[in-house]
Design a protein around this motif. Structure first.
Motif, PDB file in Angstrom:
ATOM      1  N   HIS A 286      -3.280  -0.770  11.021  1.00 61.23           N
ATOM      2  CA  HIS A 286      -4.305  -0.213  10.159  1.00 61.23           C
ATOM      3  C   HIS A 286      -4.487   1.247  10.569  1.00 61.23           C
ATOM      4  O   HIS A 286      -4.518   1.567  11.763  1.00 61.23           O
ATOM      5  CB  HIS A 286      -5.645  -0.936  10.344  1.00 61.23           C
ATOM      6  N   TYR A 287      -4.599   2.124   9.598  1.00 62.24           N
ATOM      7  CA  TYR A 287      -4.878   3.532   9.907  1.00 62.24           C
ATOM      8  C   TYR A 287      -5.911   4.029   8.903  1.00 62.24           C
ATOM      9  O   TYR A 287      -5.946   3.605   7.752  1.00 62.24           O
ATOM     10  CB  TYR A 287      -3.602   4.381   9.843  1.00 62.24           C
ATOM     11  N   TYR A 288      -6.782   4.922   9.378  1.00 62.43           N
ATOM     12  CA  TYR A 288      -7.776   5.476   8.461  1.00 62.43           C
ATOM     13  C   TYR A 288      -8.224   6.842   8.925  1.00 62.43           C
ATOM     14  O   TYR A 288      -7.981   7.268  10.055  1.00 62.43           O
ATOM     15  CB  TYR A 288      -8.973   4.527   8.306  1.00 62.43           C
ATOM     16  N   ARG A 289      -8.881   7.535   8.026  1.00 64.05           N
ATOM     17  CA  ARG A 289      -9.489   8.832   8.297  1.00 64.05           C
ATOM     18  C   ARG A 289     -10.457   9.132   7.165  1.00 64.05           C
ATOM     19  O   ARG A 289     -10.446   8.451   6.122  1.00 64.05           O
ATOM     20  CB  ARG A 289      -8.431   9.931   8.396  1.00 64.05           C
ATOM     21  N   ASN A 290     -11.273  10.149   7.354  1.00 72.79           N
ATOM     22  CA  ASN A 290     -12.125  10.574   6.257  1.00 72.79           C
ATOM     23  C   ASN A 290     -11.497  11.756   5.539  1.00 72.79           C
ATOM     24  O   ASN A 290     -10.419  12.230   5.891  1.00 72.79           O
ATOM     25  CB  ASN A 290     -13.543  10.896   6.753  1.00 72.79           C
ATOM     26  N   THR A 291     -12.159  12.244   4.495  1.00 70.32           N
ATOM     27  CA  THR A 291     -11.723  13.434   3.779  1.00 70.32           C
ATOM     28  C   THR A 291     -12.857  14.444   3.796  1.00 70.32           C
ATOM     29  O   THR A 291     -14.029  14.074   3.982  1.00 70.32           O
ATOM     30  CB  THR A 291     -11.362  13.104   2.319  1.00 70.32           C
TER      31      THR A 291
END
Length: 463
Positions: A286-291
């Motif tokens: 799983h990978y995530y980040r904000n914008t």
């Protein structure tokens, strides 16, 4: 329908597609493929030799492939150190880790130099554990990096980890400042603009239909052809179908993503306020980040596998795994449970046997070059690919042209249908194994054993 990032980039920076090739043209270099690899190669060639006549042909528009739809996580090869050392030896492994970090900084320098608004944020990355089985999984590679003087990671105390990551799901983690995030579509469209400004000739809507090796080589298209002294093949996942000799060098597998509607107020509440990229310790992570405008993007690799290296229609559609991704998003971020999903998408990733890209010369010719196999982690390494391919084209003698990365494929998958059936068997075993671990249960031994086939090449699909 364009993927979210590319659609956003096209709206922010409208431009008409370049005309398709309608006749014969002559060039010093013809590059096939207008994604990160092809564009970086073209730009580096023109920066070194402005007089060089460089032509790019692109089947669709620049960025329509993986370059316009990835997760935007620009990561180094630190986590791949053991694979690098096993394949290439300690000295080259150390060099490649350092070079991969330098590429991350170079992307930022490029954006500043040419005024490319790619939402580049050098805010680092977190490698984490989200269940007890994952704890300690990063310790050995961190120790190896430390022994070799190339470690940029520090262990995060739990409160700091959960604050930086914006989620209490993380129970252990390491932070490195040597990582960045980008808006992938804006980066590839920025590369396109710069290439044109440097004098690269671009023909979009121009798929390659054939290649005649020789001196010069001839790249044929539906309505024209490019006669070129040197050719670069930069079509990544499409190589497996275009050239049968590469069919077993990669497995085509999807990486699937969702992105929320903007809620900067909720990001402030949970503490996910920087551009840090976050990855857990699964095999298909799983990978995530904000914008910058307050969204969360979350993705997961290793979902749809293609038979025989085909590029399936589903790769250009909303992700069929959106419900699973939505559920995972809510598990990480309960505060986002009622926030709408703005878009979902997926795309083909060219997963190599080693998890690393490879480069070389086609057949017996020494004037046709290729590079692919980024395995879902290409945002940063494609800049390295541009250095490798431009060095090969120019006939330079440097660390890139002497690297074992340019010796072609480093392994082959079994023939079909064994590869396809085996991929599904391993994928399903990984799912069962990680589901058991998430619930605190011991996974079945057969699932652990099968999962090792994927784990041997390292984590995949996060860029």
């Amino acid at each position: 329908m364009r993927p979210f990032w590319l659609d956003e980039a096209l709206k922010a920076q409208p431009s008409e597609p370049s005309a398709s090739l309608q006749n014969e043209t002559r060039a010093d270099v013809c590059i096939v493929g207008g994604g990160y690899t092809g564009l970086w190669t073209a730009i580096m060639l023109k920066e070194r030799n402005p007089e060089l006549d460089v032509v790019i042909i692109e089947a669709d528009i620049c960025g329509a492939g993986a370059s316009g739809r990835n997760g935007g996580c620009a990561l180094s090869w630190s986590a791949k150190y053991f694979t690098l050392e096993r394949l290439f030896g300690r000295e080259e492994a150390v060099r490649l880790v350092r070079a991969s970090e330098q590429s991350l900084y170079a992307i930022g320098d490029f954006c500043r130099k040419y005024g490319v608004d790619a939402e580049y944020r050098l805010d680092g990355t977190l490698y984490t554990a989200t269940n007890r089985a994952q704890q300690g999984s990063t310790d050995s590679v961190i120790a190896a990096l430390e022994r070799n003087g190339i470690n940029s990671f520090v262990r995060c105390p739990l409160p700091e980890l959960q604050r930086r990551a914006g989620s209490t799901r993380h129970i252990e983690g390491w932070f490195s400042p040597a990582a960045a995030s980008v808006q992938p579509g804006k980066l590839v469209r920025g590369l396109r603009r710069v290439a044109l400004e440097l004098g690269v000739r671009l023909y979009e809507g121009t798929p390659m239909t054939g290649l005649e090796e020789g001196r010069p080589a001839v790249v044929t298209t539906a309505f024209g052809r490019v006669v070129a002294d040197r050719v670069v093949l930069a079509i990544n996942a499409w190589m497996a179908r275009a050239f049968p000799q590469f069919e077993r060098t990669v497995a085509i597998v999807s990486s699937d993503m969702v992105i929320t509607e903007p809620r900067p107020d909720l990001l402030q509440r949970i503490g996910l306020t920087s551009g840090v990229t976050v990855l857990d310790s699964r095999i298909f992570v799983h990978y995530y980040r904000n914008t910058p405008d307050g969204r969360i993007m979350l993705g997961k690799g290793g979902n749809t596998f293609a038979f025989g290296g085909r590029i399936l229609p589903v790769f250009d559609q909303p992700s069929p795994y959106q419900p699973l991704l939505r559920s995972t998003l809510e598990e990480f971020f309960p505060d986002f449970a009622e926030v709408g999903i703005a878009a979902s998408w997926n795309g083909p990733s060219d997963r190599s046997v080693t998890g690393l890209p490879f480069f070389g010369r086609l057949g017996r010719s020494d004037n046709v070059f290729y590079g692919f196999g980024y395995s879902g982690s290409g945002v940063g390494p494609c800049h390295m690919g541009g250095q490798i391919l431009s060095s090969l084209v120019l006939g330079l003698d440097n660390a890139w042209t002497r690297s074992p990365l340019v010796q072609g494929p480093l392994g082959y998958f079994p023939p079909e249908p064994i590869r396809y059936l085996g991929s599904l068997m391993v994928r399903n075993a990984i799912r069962r194994k990680e589901r058991a671990e998430d619930h605190g249960r011991r996974p079945r031994r057969i699932d652990v054993h099968l999962a090792k086939f994927a784990a041997a090449a390292g984590k995949a699909d996060k860029g």
